[in-house]
Scaffold this motif. Sequence first.
Motif, PDB file in Angstrom:
ATOM      1  N   LYS A   1       0.848  -1.464   0.028  1.00  0.00           N
ATOM      2  CA  LYS A   1      -0.009  -0.153   0.069  1.00  0.00           C
ATOM      3  C   LYS A   1       0.885   1.198  -0.069  1.00  0.00           C
ATOM      4  O   LYS A   1       0.639   2.257  -0.777  1.00  0.00           O
ATOM      5  N   LEU A   2       1.869   1.238   0.798  1.00  0.00           N
ATOM      6  CA  LEU A   2       2.761   2.490   0.889  1.00  0.00           C
ATOM      7  C   LEU A   2       3.649   2.718  -0.388  1.00  0.00           C
ATOM      8  O   LEU A   2       3.718   3.672  -0.623  1.00  0.00           O
TER       9      LEU A   2
ATOM     10  N   GLU B   1      17.397   1.695   3.889  1.00  0.00           N
ATOM     11  CA  GLU B   1      18.326   3.124   3.692  1.00  0.00           C
ATOM     12  C   GLU B   1      17.734   3.610   2.350  1.00  0.00           C
ATOM     13  O   GLU B   1      17.773   5.004   2.237  1.00  0.00           O
ATOM     14  N   GLN B   2      17.437   3.077   1.069  1.00  0.00           N
ATOM     15  CA  GLN B   2      17.053   3.653   0.032  1.00  0.00           C
ATOM     16  C   GLN B   2      15.584   4.167   0.186  1.00  0.00           C
ATOM     17  O   GLN B   2      15.798   5.342  -0.278  1.00  0.00           O
ATOM     18  N   VAL B   3      14.797   3.759   0.730  1.00  0.00           N
ATOM     19  CA  VAL B   3      13.520   4.159   1.154  1.00  0.00           C
ATOM     20  C   VAL B   3      13.766   5.572   1.877  1.00  0.00           C
ATOM     21  O   VAL B   3      13.116   6.493   1.530  1.00  0.00           O
TER      22      VAL B   3
ATOM     23  N   LEU C   1       5.219  11.534   8.118  1.00  0.00           N
ATOM     24  CA  LEU C   1       4.662  10.797   9.076  1.00  0.00           C
ATOM     25  C   LEU C   1       3.463  11.376   9.660  1.00  0.00           C
ATOM     26  O   LEU C   1       2.638  10.855   9.961  1.00  0.00           O
ATOM     27  N   SER C   2       3.457  12.705   9.787  1.00  0.00           N
ATOM     28  CA  SER C   2       2.261  13.493  10.188  1.00  0.00           C
ATOM     29  C   SER C   2       1.225  13.095   9.443  1.00  0.00           C
ATOM     30  O   SER C   2      -0.062  12.971   9.607  1.00  0.00           O
ATOM     31  N   LYS C   3       1.455  13.083   8.079  1.00  0.00           N
ATOM     32  CA  LYS C   3       0.250  12.909   6.931  1.00  0.00           C
ATOM     33  C   LYS C   3      -0.197  11.351   7.373  1.00  0.00           C
ATOM     34  O   LYS C   3      -1.516  11.236   7.173  1.00  0.00           O
TER      35      LYS C   3
ATOM     36  N   ASN D   1       9.853   1.940  10.334  1.00  0.00           N
ATOM     37  CA  ASN D   1       8.929   0.980  10.073  1.00  0.00           C
ATOM     38  C   ASN D   1       8.340   1.319   8.769  1.00  0.00           C
ATOM     39  O   ASN D   1       7.953   0.467   8.098  1.00  0.00           O
ATOM     40  N   VAL D   2       8.138   2.396   8.408  1.00  0.00           N
ATOM     41  CA  VAL D   2       7.552   2.873   7.050  1.00  0.00           C
ATOM     42  C   VAL D   2       8.676   2.285   6.163  1.00  0.00           C
ATOM     43  O   VAL D   2       8.449   1.338   5.067  1.00  0.00           O
ATOM     44  N   ALA D   3      10.000   2.591   6.205  1.00  0.00           N
ATOM     45  CA  ALA D   3      11.050   2.110   5.406  1.00  0.00           C
ATOM     46  C   ALA D   3      11.134   0.609   5.292  1.00  0.00           C
ATOM     47  O   ALA D   3      11.159  -0.051   4.254  1.00  0.00           O
ATOM     48  N   ASN D   4      10.752  -0.067   6.420  1.00  0.00           N
ATOM     49  CA  ASN D   4      10.998  -1.498   6.461  1.00  0.00           C
ATOM     50  C   ASN D   4       9.722  -2.051   5.672  1.00  0.00           C
ATOM     51  O   ASN D   4       9.848  -3.180   5.227  1.00  0.00           O
TER      52      ASN D   4
END
Length: 281
Positions: free
Chosen positions: A74-75, A141-143, A161-163, A186-189
Motif C-alpha cells: 500500500k505504501l 536506507e534507500q527508502v 509521518l504526520s500525514k 517502520n515505514v521504510a521496513n
Amino acid sequence: MQNSPHMKFLKIGLVVLFLVLIAAFVIKINPPTPLAVTLIPVANEARTLVSSAPVTPIPITLNANPQKAALGQKLFSETRLSRNNSISCASCHTLSTGGVDGKRYSIGTSGKVNKVNTPTVLNAALGFRQFWDGRAVTLEEQVELVVTLPEQMNSDWQITLSKLKTDANYKREFAEAYADGITKANVANAIAEFERTLITPNSRFDKFLRGNTNAISVQEKEGFETFKRYGCVSCHQGVLLGGNMFERMGSVRDYFKDRGNIQPADLGHYNVTHNETHRYY
C-alpha cells in the motif's frame, strides 16, 4: 672454440620459440573443450548444478514478513510520501513495465528532473547496494533517502509521518504490524518487505542452474560455456549475473573520453566516497 654468451642466448631463444610454435600448433589441432557441467544428487532427489562459474539461480522466495509486505505494498503506491502528494514509489518503479518508468531521466515532485534514470526495483533485494552510485546498502536506507531527496519526493520525514498518522487505517495496520506504530524505520521496513517479494525466480536459466539440463537449448548451453570460458564471469556472476560489486565504467576503453559531455552523475561511487579510486564506478 667455445660459444660466446650471445650465442648461448640465441640458442635458448630459438628453443623457446620452437616450443611455443609446437604448443600453438597442438592447441589449433585440439582446441580447449567447453567447461564440464556436472550434476550431483542431493537431498530429496533434487539435482544441483555444479559448475566452475560462480552463477546461482534466483531464489524462489525471500524471507519477507507477509503482514508487513502487504502494508508495504500500500505504501509503495502512497503519494503522501512526497511533499506535494504527487508521486509515489510506483510512479517511477512501474511494476507492469519491468519496475521502471522507461524515461531517460525520471521526474520528481514539481517536475524536478533526476540526474539519472530509474533502476528496476525487481530483484533489487538481491543487490549488494542500492541507487546507481551505491549510496545505500539496504532497501530500508534507500527508502529513507528517496523520501527526502529534492529531485525525488522532496519531503522530510516529520511531514510524511504526520500525514500518515492522520489516516485511521494506517494507524491500525501499523499498530498490528509494529509494536511502536508509525515511525520512519517502520515505514521504510514495510516498503522494503514488499520489495523483497518483487523477485523474478524460476526462469528457464534458473531451472537449468538447479539441474534441469533440458530447460535451455543446446545453443544456449554452448553460449553459457563460452560466456564462462571468455572470462565474462569475472564481473558478471552471482545471483544477478552482476550487481554484486563495483566496476569501473570503461575498464577496457576510456568510455567517458570517447563519449564526452561528462556529467556529475557519471562520477558514480566517487560522489559518495570522494575517493579518487572510485571515479566512474
